[in-house]
Design an enzyme around this catalytic site. Structure first.
Site, PDB file in Angstrom:
ATOM      1  N   GLU A   1      -0.160  -9.299  -0.315  1.00  0.00           N
ATOM      2  CA  GLU A   1      -1.544  -9.738  -0.083  1.00  0.00           C
ATOM      3  C   GLU A   1      -2.279  -9.911  -1.413  1.00  0.00           C
ATOM      4  O   GLU A   1      -3.152 -10.771  -1.548  1.00  0.00           O
ATOM      5  CB  GLU A   1      -2.274  -8.716   0.808  1.00  0.00           C
ATOM      6  CG  GLU A   1      -1.734  -8.737   2.247  1.00  0.00           C
ATOM      7  CD  GLU A   1      -2.284  -7.604   3.095  1.00  0.00           C
ATOM      8  OE1 GLU A   1      -2.045  -6.433   2.722  1.00  0.00           O
ATOM      9  OE2 GLU A   1      -2.946  -7.881   4.102  1.00  0.00           O
TER      10      GLU A   1
ATOM     11  N   GLU B   1       4.125  -5.077   7.734  1.00  0.00           N
ATOM     12  CA  GLU B   1       3.256  -4.047   8.312  1.00  0.00           C
ATOM     13  C   GLU B   1       3.547  -3.791   9.787  1.00  0.00           C
ATOM     14  O   GLU B   1       3.466  -2.649  10.255  1.00  0.00           O
ATOM     15  CB  GLU B   1       1.777  -4.440   8.151  1.00  0.00           C
ATOM     16  CG  GLU B   1       1.210  -4.253   6.752  1.00  0.00           C
ATOM     17  CD  GLU B   1       1.432  -5.446   5.838  1.00  0.00           C
ATOM     18  OE1 GLU B   1       2.315  -6.280   6.136  1.00  0.00           O
ATOM     19  OE2 GLU B   1       0.728  -5.537   4.819  1.00  0.00           O
TER      20      GLU B   1
ATOM     21  N   ALA C   1       0.854  -1.196   0.000  1.00  0.00           N
ATOM     22  CA  ALA C   1       0.000   0.000   0.000  1.00  0.00           C
ATOM     23  C   ALA C   1       0.883   1.237   0.000  1.00  0.00           C
ATOM     24  O   ALA C   1       2.007   1.214   0.511  1.00  0.00           O
ATOM     25  CB  ALA C   1      -0.871  -0.013   1.248  1.00  0.00           C
TER      26      ALA C   1
ATOM     27  N   GLY D   1       0.687  -5.070   1.259  1.00  0.00           N
ATOM     28  CA  GLY D   1      -0.399  -5.222   0.295  1.00  0.00           C
ATOM     29  C   GLY D   1       0.105  -5.785  -1.027  1.00  0.00           C
ATOM     30  O   GLY D   1      -0.631  -6.451  -1.757  1.00  0.00           O
TER      31      GLY D   1
HETATM   32  C1  3H9 Z   1       0.536  -2.090   3.566  1.00  0.00           C
HETATM   33  O1  3H9 Z   1       0.824  -2.634   2.541  1.00  0.00           O
HETATM   34  C2  3H9 Z   1      -0.811  -2.162   4.219  1.00  0.00           C
HETATM   35  C3  3H9 Z   1      -1.663  -3.288   3.691  1.00  0.00           C
HETATM   36  O2  3H9 Z   1      -1.489  -4.455   4.464  1.00  0.00           O
HETATM   37  C4  3H9 Z   1      -3.121  -2.945   3.835  1.00  0.00           C
HETATM   38  C5  3H9 Z   1      -3.629  -1.883   2.936  1.00  0.00           C
HETATM   39  C6  3H9 Z   1      -5.092  -1.713   3.022  1.00  0.00           C
HETATM   40  N1  3H9 Z   1       4.522   3.525   0.168  1.00  0.00           N
HETATM   41  O3  3H9 Z   1      13.086   2.265   0.543  1.00  0.00           O
HETATM   42  P1  3H9 Z   1      13.503   2.883  -0.736  1.00  0.00           P
HETATM   43  C7  3H9 Z   1       9.206   5.040  -1.246  1.00  0.00           C
HETATM   44  S1  3H9 Z   1       1.653  -1.077   4.371  1.00  0.00           S
HETATM   45  C8  3H9 Z   1       4.952   4.740  -0.200  1.00  0.00           C
HETATM   46  O4  3H9 Z   1      14.470   3.985  -0.712  1.00  0.00           O
HETATM   47  P2  3H9 Z   1      14.827   0.453  -1.445  1.00  0.00           P
HETATM   48  C9  3H9 Z   1      10.308   5.445  -0.307  1.00  0.00           C
HETATM   49  O5  3H9 Z   1       9.829   6.338   0.672  1.00  0.00           O
HETATM   50  C10 3H9 Z   1       3.113  -1.169   3.384  1.00  0.00           C
HETATM   51  N2  3H9 Z   1       6.238   4.999  -0.521  1.00  0.00           N
HETATM   52  O6  3H9 Z   1      14.009   1.775  -1.760  1.00  0.00           O
HETATM   53  C11 3H9 Z   1      11.309   6.059  -1.253  1.00  0.00           C
HETATM   54  O7  3H9 Z   1      10.860   7.365  -1.539  1.00  0.00           O
HETATM   55  P3  3H9 Z   1      11.914   8.543  -1.703  1.00  0.00           P
HETATM   56  C12 3H9 Z   1       3.888  -2.397   3.652  1.00  0.00           C
HETATM   57  C13 3H9 Z   1       7.096   3.985  -0.481  1.00  0.00           C
HETATM   58  O8  3H9 Z   1      15.141  -0.168  -2.739  1.00  0.00           O
HETATM   59  C14 3H9 Z   1      11.147   5.234  -2.520  1.00  0.00           C
HETATM   60  O9  3H9 Z   1       9.870   4.615  -2.426  1.00  0.00           O
HETATM   61  N3  3H9 Z   1       5.112  -2.354   2.910  1.00  0.00           N
HETATM   62  C15 3H9 Z   1       6.708   2.703  -0.091  1.00  0.00           C
HETATM   63  O10 3H9 Z   1      15.936   0.757  -0.482  1.00  0.00           O
HETATM   64  C16 3H9 Z   1      12.199   4.135  -2.651  1.00  0.00           C
HETATM   65  O11 3H9 Z   1      12.177   3.350  -1.476  1.00  0.00           O
HETATM   66  C17 3H9 Z   1       6.284  -2.008   3.477  1.00  0.00           C
HETATM   67  O12 3H9 Z   1       6.378  -1.779   4.658  1.00  0.00           O
HETATM   68  C18 3H9 Z   1       5.352   2.480   0.232  1.00  0.00           C
HETATM   69  N4  3H9 Z   1       4.880   1.279   0.590  1.00  0.00           N
HETATM   70  O13 3H9 Z   1      13.832  -0.487  -0.644  1.00  0.00           O
HETATM   71  C19 3H9 Z   1       7.479  -1.938   2.548  1.00  0.00           C
HETATM   72  N5  3H9 Z   1       7.791   1.898  -0.121  1.00  0.00           N
HETATM   73  O14 3H9 Z   1      12.760   8.162  -2.873  1.00  0.00           O
HETATM   74  C20 3H9 Z   1       8.053  -0.553   2.577  1.00  0.00           C
HETATM   75  C21 3H9 Z   1       8.819   2.659  -0.521  1.00  0.00           C
HETATM   76  O15 3H9 Z   1      11.041   9.742  -1.920  1.00  0.00           O
HETATM   77  N6  3H9 Z   1       9.136  -0.370   1.649  1.00  0.00           N
HETATM   78  N7  3H9 Z   1       8.409   3.914  -0.740  1.00  0.00           N
HETATM   79  O16 3H9 Z   1      12.680   8.584  -0.415  1.00  0.00           O
HETATM   80  C22 3H9 Z   1      10.370  -0.929   1.820  1.00  0.00           C
HETATM   81  O17 3H9 Z   1      10.616  -1.679   2.739  1.00  0.00           O
HETATM   82  C23 3H9 Z   1      11.433  -0.563   0.853  1.00  0.00           C
HETATM   83  O18 3H9 Z   1      11.019   0.608   0.190  1.00  0.00           O
HETATM   84  C24 3H9 Z   1      11.743  -1.633  -0.217  1.00  0.00           C
HETATM   85  C25 3H9 Z   1      12.703  -1.015  -1.278  1.00  0.00           C
HETATM   86  C26 3H9 Z   1      12.478  -2.800   0.460  1.00  0.00           C
HETATM   87  C27 3H9 Z   1      10.517  -2.117  -0.882  1.00  0.00           C
END
Ligand code: 3H9
Length: 705
Positions: A107, A127, A63, A104
């Site tokens: 999911e 999450e 998400a 998500g």
């Molecule tokens: C969810 O899914 C809830 C659901 O269960 C229910 C829904 C109803 N959203 O980390 P990076 C941005 S909750 C928005 O530097 P990497 C990040 O801020 C979500 N933005 O890259 C950055 O922006 P900026 C559960 C996001 O290669 C840019 O993307 N998911 C999101 O080092 C690049 O990211 C998580 O908790 C997001 N979800 O790492 C995973 N994700 O360039 C969260 C990233 O402006 N994400 N951004 O600074 C991560 O763990 C890492 O981003 C990932 C890539 C490992 C995927």
């Protein structure tokens, strides 16, 4: 972006591509586009099945976390609605997952009728690290696929799992051998499912793995007990467990509704706001004034550390742990041997705890080369000086380094308080000099304060930022000032703890309040762990530069004089049974404290837990405000990370500056003003704190420009 026109046909299979750079976050626009593409395919009589895959480096990061605050996450189609539509589809849907599929973004594949992946892909439900539960069916579907114990581990830890492991657990149906084959393999599986009779298989209908859990009613309580220590204070891990319990006990739709309610409650909680703040703070910290994305970075393939004491040895381990060869130097063999013995001992202890294999420990040790030959470090890409905190000595070392190091070598000092500019000035290349302040024990603590000198070049900063990630640290850039950001904020905290016991509290009360707030230990237990002799030496060292009005409580010095050095002598602020680390209040200390209060003419009084918390926290926040207004730190969220990773500030409170915003900057200001009227030491409200309080501002919204 996928749209109806973007639905590709591969024979009778409709291939939908998610394309929302950089991480394919499932924002409203992507959800709408996916729904449109899917509905177009459902209506198309030529299409018998679907494959959903993604463009870019990963399937989806889940998400869009930014939508949690804007409200767009709740707009239709919600992720839950989309997944329900896909699961109910009479035409089978196969997810082709590569790179990463998180939250998500995982999911969604769980709601598909089959999943195909490729080696090296990571899947998971992180999450919980954002203070929420999976909110689009993850807690209901994952246990149905892999069983309750494995689902509890995955969801409550939030740790990702390799697709290979997922395949073994039955989560992934087929593995493609490479990314190039992924969509082909998924298309073939989709065709196969389409050829089968009856509706496609749905995860929601599975019950066999849940039935196993019903045979073991103690499962959930045992699991709660097993996480009690690491999850202390956090709400989300327990909320995740409740959702998985609901999956076992309730019919699917009721379980899903329970998960949804829990998700909404958690998302609105202060804990989740704090943890989301930390997520973005970590990414924001990588942006450093004057350093562009394109700034060239040195590749670091050989490191050198000067000094093999506790600090130097720990720093050398950081490089070895990251697979980077490192030379450590000392001036005499005995010190080198003692340092290497300590390093070997550290690895042996990790092996004995089962956290590292013997072979890996050997491989790491082999990367550390002890030497007495100072000149042998001449070819290093980075040299980190970690000798005694003495300006004359450091200057001498940097003069020698300047003479032998390669012109492009990064020359770093691990000073915790000395002026990096003064050290850099003895070299002919101050732009190559930077401060790298590791925290003790250096191989464990994740904070790395990167001290930017007046002349440090953007290339050097970009290089050490990249290096800090490689060696597992959270690098935070700060400017030059006495004690930099972390220790400078620590002083008022330690100082007030000392005053509180002079005024009427006891160490066990102060430590309990701080522990209950969420720190791993209070200031006195921490003092005993670090060694009261260490604290004494630091105070002696700082004495000549201590401002006259900056009093500190003399009790710590008295304990040192009594030979009470902390855990190492089984006596410090507390008493310790032989071989135990449990602090026990000690009458000798109680008497010393009461006597000192008398000598100082202080009438002891009852001190409330609330006052203890405020007296410890608000002065450090106040110092944070000074650090910000002096430009030592670029943003308040950097200071939050400093406290999270340097001192164990509870993550679910977001760090001290976020905490100040959440209790109200005006409240912190008014309380500081009140404290300052009664106790003058160091408690004068910082001008920035006062200004924000008057303007109704927050540290989060404040920016230096
Ligand atoms: C969810 O899914 C809830 C659901 O269960 C229910 C829904 C109803 N959203 O980390 P990076 C941005 S909750 C928005 O530097 P990497 C990040 O801020 C979500 N933005 O890259 C950055 O922006 P900026 C559960 C996001 O290669 C840019 O993307 N998911 C999101 O080092 C690049 O990211 C998580 O908790 C997001 N979800 O790492 C995973 N994700 O360039 C969260 C990233 O402006 N994400 N951004 O600074 C991560 O763990 C890492 O981003 C990932 C890539 C490992 C995927």
């Amino acid at each position: 972006m996928p749209d109806p026109d973007h639905l590709d046909r591969r024979g009778a299979v409709g291939v939908i591509t998610l394309d929302n750079p950089p991480v394919n976050a499932l924002s409203l626009s992507l959800r709408v586009a996916l729904q449109d593409a899917f509905e177009a395919g459902l209506e198309d009589p030529e299409i018998e099945a679907f494959v959903i895959h993604s463009a870019g480096r990963m399937f989806s990061a889940g998400a869009d976390i930014r939508e949690f605050d804007s409200g767009a996450a709740g707009e239709s189609p919600t992720l839950g609605e989309l997944i329900a539509m896909i699961e109910a589809s009479p035409k089978p849907v196969v997810a082709a997952v590569h790179g990463a599929a998180f939250g998500g973004g995982f999911e969604l594949p769980l709601g598909c009728h089959a999943r195909v992946s490729v080696p090296g892909t990571r899947v998971g439900l992180p999450e919980v690290t954002l203070g929420i539960v999976p909110g689009a069916g993850g807690t209901q579907r994952l246990p149905r696929l892999i069983g309750v114990p494995a689902a509890l581990d995955a969801i409550v830890s939030g740790k990702p799992m390799k697709a290979e492991k997922g395949y073994e657990l039955g989560l992934i149906d087929e593995m493609a051998s490479s990314l190039d084959d992924l969509v082909d393999v998924a298309v073939r599986l989709a065709e196969k499912l389409a050829a089968e009779d009856g509706p496609p298989p749905k995860v929601r209908d599975r019950d066999d793995r849940l039935a196993e859990a019903r045979e073991n009613p103690g499962l959930f309580d045992d699991f709660r007990a097993s996480i009690a220590r690491r999850a202390r204070g956090f709400e989300a891990p327990y909320a995740c467990i409740e959702c998985i319990e609901a999956a076992v006990e309730k019919p699917f739709d009721e379980g899903l509704a329970f998960e949804r309610e829990t998700f909404t409650r958690c998302r609105n909680s202060l804990q989740s706001k704090a943890q989301r703040h930390v997520f973005f703070a970590e990414r924001e910290a990588r942006r450093v004034r004057g350093v562009e994305k394109a700034t060239p970075k040195a590749s670091i393939s050989q490191a050198a550390v000067l000094g093999c004491g506790t600090m130097g040895g720990g720093i050398a381990m950081c490089f070895a742990n990251a697979g980077i060869p490192v030379r450590v130097t000392e001036t005499e063999q005995g010190a080198l041997d003692r340092g290497m013995d300590k390093i070997r001992g550290n690895y042996a202890s990790t092996v004995s705890k089962g956290r590292l294999s013997e072979a890996d420990a050997e491989a790491r040790l082999a990367l550390i080369e002890p030497t007495l030959d100072f000149d042998s470090i001449a070819d290093a890409d980075i040299v980190i000086e970690a000798v005694f905190e003495d300006m004359a000595l450091k200057k001498e070392i940097f003069t020698r380094l300047d003479a032998i190091c390669r012109p492009d070598a990064i020359m770093a000092t691990n000073t915790s308080s000395l002026d990096v500019d003064e050290i850099a000035a003895v070299t002919s290349r101050p732009e190559q000099v930077v401060g790298l302040h590791f925290f003790s024990p250096a191989n464990v603590m994740r904070l790395l304060e990167i001290v930017r000198g007046e002349k440090t070049s953007p290339e050097v900063l970009a290089s050490v930022m990249a290096m800090s990630g490689r060696i597992g640290k959270v690098g935070i850039v700060v400017g030059v000032c006495d004690a930099f950001a972390a220790n400078r904020m620590l002083y008022p905290y330690a100082q007030q703890a000392g005053f509180l016991i002079e005024e009427g509290a006891f160490p066990e009360q102060v430590d309990r309040v701080i522990y209950e707030f969420g720190f791993p230990m209070g200031p006195f237990g921490l003092g005993d762990l670090a060694g009261l002799d260490v604290g004494w030496r630091v105070r002696q060292h700082r004495e000549p530069t201590r401002p006259k009005d900056l009093r500190y409580s003399p009790i710590a010095d008295r304990l040192y004089e009594m030979g009470r050095y902390g855990q190492k002598t089984n006596r410090g602020w507390f008493r310790y049974e032989e071989g135990s680390r449990t602090p026990i209040p000690d009458l000798e200390v109680t008497e010393l404290i009461v006597r000192t209060s008398e000598e100082l003419g202080i009438e002891r009084r009852e001190i409330s837990d609330e006052e203890i918390l405020q007296r410890c926290m608000y002065p450090l926040i106040n110092m944070g405000a000074r650090v910000l207004e002096e430009g030592i730190s670029e943003r308040s969220s950097d200071l939050d990370l400093v406290w999270l990773y340097g001192y164990g500030f509870p993550r679910y409170r977001g760090g001290p500056m976020f905490y100040a915003d959440s209790v109200g900057v005006d409240h912190v200001y008014e309380t500081m003003k009140r404290f300052h009227e009664v106790h003058t030491d160091w408690l004068e409200p910082a001008p920035l704190l006062e200004r924000l309080a008057r303007e109704g501002g927050t540290f989060g919204d404040w920016s230096a420009s």
